[in-house]
Design an enzyme around this catalytic site. Structure first.
Site, PDB file in Angstrom:
ATOM      1  N   ARG A  60       0.851  -1.203   0.169  1.00 49.17           N
ATOM      2  CA  ARG A  60       0.048   0.065  -0.114  1.00 49.17           C
ATOM      3  C   ARG A  60       0.792   1.396  -0.109  1.00 49.17           C
ATOM      4  O   ARG A  60       0.502   2.111  -0.545  1.00 49.17           O
ATOM      5  CB  ARG A  60      -0.915   0.069   1.354  1.00 49.17           C
ATOM      6  CG  ARG A  60      -1.743   1.493   1.489  1.00 49.17           C
ATOM      7  CD  ARG A  60      -2.786   0.924   2.306  1.00 49.17           C
ATOM      8  NE  ARG A  60      -2.734   0.148   3.264  1.00 49.17           N
ATOM      9  CZ  ARG A  60      -2.199   0.469   4.455  1.00 49.17           C
ATOM     10  NH1 ARG A  60      -1.332   1.498   4.652  1.00 49.17           N
ATOM     11  NH2 ARG A  60      -2.139  -0.425   5.267  1.00 49.17           N
ATOM     12  N   TYR A 112     -18.467  16.497 -13.439  1.00 48.62           N
ATOM     13  CA  TYR A 112     -18.546  14.993 -13.477  1.00 48.62           C
ATOM     14  C   TYR A 112     -19.592  14.675 -12.309  1.00 48.62           C
ATOM     15  O   TYR A 112     -19.409  15.071 -11.191  1.00 48.62           O
ATOM     16  CB  TYR A 112     -17.331  13.952 -13.284  1.00 48.62           C
ATOM     17  CG  TYR A 112     -17.783  12.465 -12.967  1.00 48.62           C
ATOM     18  CD1 TYR A 112     -18.662  11.961 -13.975  1.00 48.62           C
ATOM     19  CD2 TYR A 112     -17.225  11.826 -11.910  1.00 48.62           C
ATOM     20  CE1 TYR A 112     -19.144  10.490 -13.571  1.00 48.62           C
ATOM     21  CE2 TYR A 112     -17.584  10.453 -11.767  1.00 48.62           C
ATOM     22  CZ  TYR A 112     -18.603   9.958 -12.525  1.00 48.62           C
ATOM     23  OH  TYR A 112     -18.939   8.537 -12.164  1.00 48.62           O
ATOM     24  N   ASP A 186      -9.230  19.282 -12.844  1.00 48.44           N
ATOM     25  CA  ASP A 186      -9.503  17.817 -13.319  1.00 48.44           C
ATOM     26  C   ASP A 186      -9.425  18.245 -14.743  1.00 48.44           C
ATOM     27  O   ASP A 186      -9.972  18.743 -15.467  1.00 48.44           O
ATOM     28  CB  ASP A 186     -10.915  17.440 -12.766  1.00 48.44           C
ATOM     29  CG  ASP A 186     -11.305  16.053 -13.204  1.00 48.44           C
ATOM     30  OD1 ASP A 186     -10.546  15.776 -14.292  1.00 48.44           O
ATOM     31  OD2 ASP A 186     -12.209  15.600 -12.607  1.00 48.44           O
ATOM     32  N   LYS A 211      -9.916   7.074 -18.346  1.00 48.06           N
ATOM     33  CA  LYS A 211     -10.241   7.602 -19.719  1.00 48.06           C
ATOM     34  C   LYS A 211      -9.456   7.904 -20.535  1.00 48.06           C
ATOM     35  O   LYS A 211      -8.640   6.516 -20.946  1.00 48.06           O
ATOM     36  CB  LYS A 211     -11.186   8.888 -19.365  1.00 48.06           C
ATOM     37  CG  LYS A 211     -11.959   9.205 -18.156  1.00 48.06           C
ATOM     38  CD  LYS A 211     -13.199   8.373 -18.217  1.00 48.06           C
ATOM     39  CE  LYS A 211     -14.275   8.572 -17.310  1.00 48.06           C
ATOM     40  NZ  LYS A 211     -14.377   7.368 -16.341  1.00 48.06           N
TER      41      LYS A 211
HETATM   42  O1  P1T Z   1     -14.600   6.789 -12.555  1.00 48.23           O
HETATM   43  P1  P1T Z   1     -13.373   7.380 -11.797  1.00 48.23           P
HETATM   44  O2  P1T Z   1     -12.017   6.656 -12.386  1.00 48.23           O
HETATM   45  O3  P1T Z   1     -13.400   7.294 -10.529  1.00 48.23           O
HETATM   46  O4  P1T Z   1     -13.030   8.957 -12.326  1.00 48.23           O
HETATM   47  C1  P1T Z   1     -14.055   9.954 -11.925  1.00 48.23           C
HETATM   48  C2  P1T Z   1     -14.145  10.932 -12.870  1.00 48.23           C
HETATM   49  C3  P1T Z   1     -13.439  12.278 -12.490  1.00 48.23           C
HETATM   50  N1  P1T Z   1     -13.443  13.418 -13.235  1.00 48.23           N
HETATM   51  C4  P1T Z   1     -14.166  13.340 -14.461  1.00 48.23           C
HETATM   52  C5  P1T Z   1     -14.119  14.666 -15.183  1.00 48.23           C
HETATM   53  C6  P1T Z   1     -14.697  12.221 -14.973  1.00 48.23           C
HETATM   54  O5  P1T Z   1     -15.439  12.301 -16.160  1.00 48.23           O
HETATM   55  C7  P1T Z   1     -14.851  10.976 -14.160  1.00 48.23           C
HETATM   56  C8  P1T Z   1     -15.516   9.891 -14.306  1.00 48.23           C
HETATM   57  N2  P1T Z   1     -16.523  10.001 -15.464  1.00 48.23           N
HETATM   58  C9  P1T Z   1     -17.492   8.890 -16.018  1.00 48.23           C
HETATM   59  C10 P1T Z   1     -17.446   7.894 -15.621  1.00 48.23           C
HETATM   60  C11 P1T Z   1     -18.333   9.723 -17.062  1.00 48.23           C
HETATM   61  O6  P1T Z   1     -18.746   8.696 -17.720  1.00 48.23           O
HETATM   62  O7  P1T Z   1     -18.358  10.869 -17.219  1.00 48.23           O
END
Ligand code: P1T
Length: 400
Positions: A60, A112, A186, A211
């Site tokens: 961890r 998001y 972000d 992504k």
């Molecule tokens: O899904 P995760 O890895 O926890 O990320 C969250 C997140 C954070 N910031 C942005 C701009 C995001 O688009 C996302 C996750 N978004 C999606 C799953 C979506 O379909 O928009």
């Protein structure tokens, strides 16, 4: 940069693509001299004697595959340091521990859905209040600062309405108000290839690596990149203390994904532009939002702040919920699914899917309406994607 007796790769001397392939990945790091960093699955590491070890104690707190990925991620964002987390949301949760009860977060109003949910329903339970503000309005943004504002959260381009926030202007404003305010951007939608917020005054860049950065829709992971040593030490402490870390196997996959980030982003942009232009000319579409089009309200900011944009397009189709449903069901190549930024094309209905947790009145203000659809253009042939969109639109909205 690691110290490897002359073999250390110094990312300061190299370009984006060279760093994606070499940073943190020197073969001399491993006794086998493997050219591809190995997946080290062991959760614990034998110590020479109590407290004396070879740099790793427990999985961890540190892992060789994760460290390798982090060393690769940092220079891609023009950062000194990077830390990986189990998801983009885990990165956000861990960053919230930089704050304390009584602090205030100022965030752009369009984020998001999961980020919105965390601020509204989780951070508030820790005594941290959040204000959602339209950061396109700098005067309003300035007025929204409070004496206890300790974090500014900028998502740009925003998810899902693709607004562009002027990173430098908002960070300058925040630092003028209080130099201690932590400005987070972000950068998920732009990726490190098209936008580098640390160069524009941000303290921390946050990514959902799920992504574009990984790009293959097979890893859920997050990361932050930053330059300030003290802030890095605090976040490194929190990475271990909060414990939301990714698996070594996923780190290996994300590292592999980064090798083609530059090429994928260029191809996403080519396809994105072609699809956006075609949709703009389609009589069944009310409005197309794509920062790379001149019709985008912040197109000038796009040109100065970003080096390009990928495959995210938001549209308003002619009609309402029935037409949206039919459109999404009739698509053959675009899968109706959440997420974005992978090589495959996706389509989704934010009001029902990714942004269902945003309160209805807030969705109405943002324009997340029944006829609002978000598209993630993948890397298939653009002509095939355009053909698929056209046939689905014709079936969904026959009377035009
Ligand atoms: O899904 P995760 O890895 O926890 O990320 C969250 C997140 C954070 N910031 C942005 C701009 C995001 O688009 C996302 C996750 N978004 C999606 C799953 C979506 O379909 O928009």
């Amino acid at each position: 940069m690691s110290s490897l007796n002359g073999f250390a790769h110094n990312p300061d001397h190299y370009g984006f693509q060279t760093n994606a392939i070499h940073s943190g990945q020197e073969p001399e790091k491993w006794s086998s001299r493997t050219v591809v960093p190995p997946i080290v699955m062991g959760t614990t590491f034998k110590q020479y004697e109590p407290g004396k070890h070879a740099g790793f104690e427990y999985g961890r707190s540190g892992n060789p595959t994760r460290n390798s990925l982090e060393e690769c991620l940092a220079p891609l964002e023009k950062a000194k340091y990077a830390l990986a987390f189990a998801s983009g949301s885990a990165a956000l949760t861990t960053m919230s521990y930089l704050l304390k009860s009584g602090d205030h977060i100022l965030t752009v109003d369009d984020v998001y859905g999961g980020t919105n949910r965390f601020f509204r329903n989780c951070a508030n339970r820790m005594g941290i209040e959040t204000s959602f503000v339209d950061m396109l309005d700098l005067e309003l943004t300035e007025k929204s600062f409070k004496s206890n504002t300790m974090m500014v959260w900028i998502e740009t381009p925003t998810n899902p309405t693709l607004k562009l926030v002027d990173i430098k202007a908002v960070c300058d404003l925040a630092k003028k108000k209080n130099p201690e305010v932590i400005c987070v951007v972000d950068n998920t939608f732009a990726s490190a290839y098209f936008q580098n917020p640390l160069e524009l005054g941000a303290d921390i860049v946050s990514h959902s690596l799920t992504k574009y950065m990984n790009g293959h829709s097979d890893v859920v992971m997050g990361a932050i990149m930053l330059n300030d040593e003290k802030l890095y030490e605090r976040m490194k402490y929190l990475q271990n203390a909060v414990g939301a870390v990714p698996s070594p196997f996923d780190c290996f996959l994300a590292s592999r994904g980064l090798k083609t980030l530059a090429f994928r982003m260029q191809a996403h942009m080519q396809n994105g532009l072609k699809v956006a232009k075609s949709l703009s000319e389609n009589p069944r579409i009310e409005k197309v939002i794509y920062p790379g089009l001149e019709s985008h309200p912040q197109h000038e900011l796009y040109k100065s702040q970003m080096k390009g944009f990928g495959g995210m397009i938001s549209i308003y189709i002619k009609g309402g919920i029935d037409e949206s449903f039919r459109f999404l069901k009739e698509l053959k190549l675009f899968a109706c699914a959440e997420s974005l930024g992978g090589y495959e094309s996706l389509v989704e209905h934010p009001a029902i899917m990714t942004h269902a947790s945003v309160p209805k009145d807030q969705r109405a203000i943002l324009g997340i309406d029944d006829n609002f659809v978000r598209i993630s253009v993948g890397l298939e042939d653009a002509e095939d994607l355009i053909g698929d969109l056209n046939q689905a639109l014709e079936k969904a909205i026959p009377n035009v």
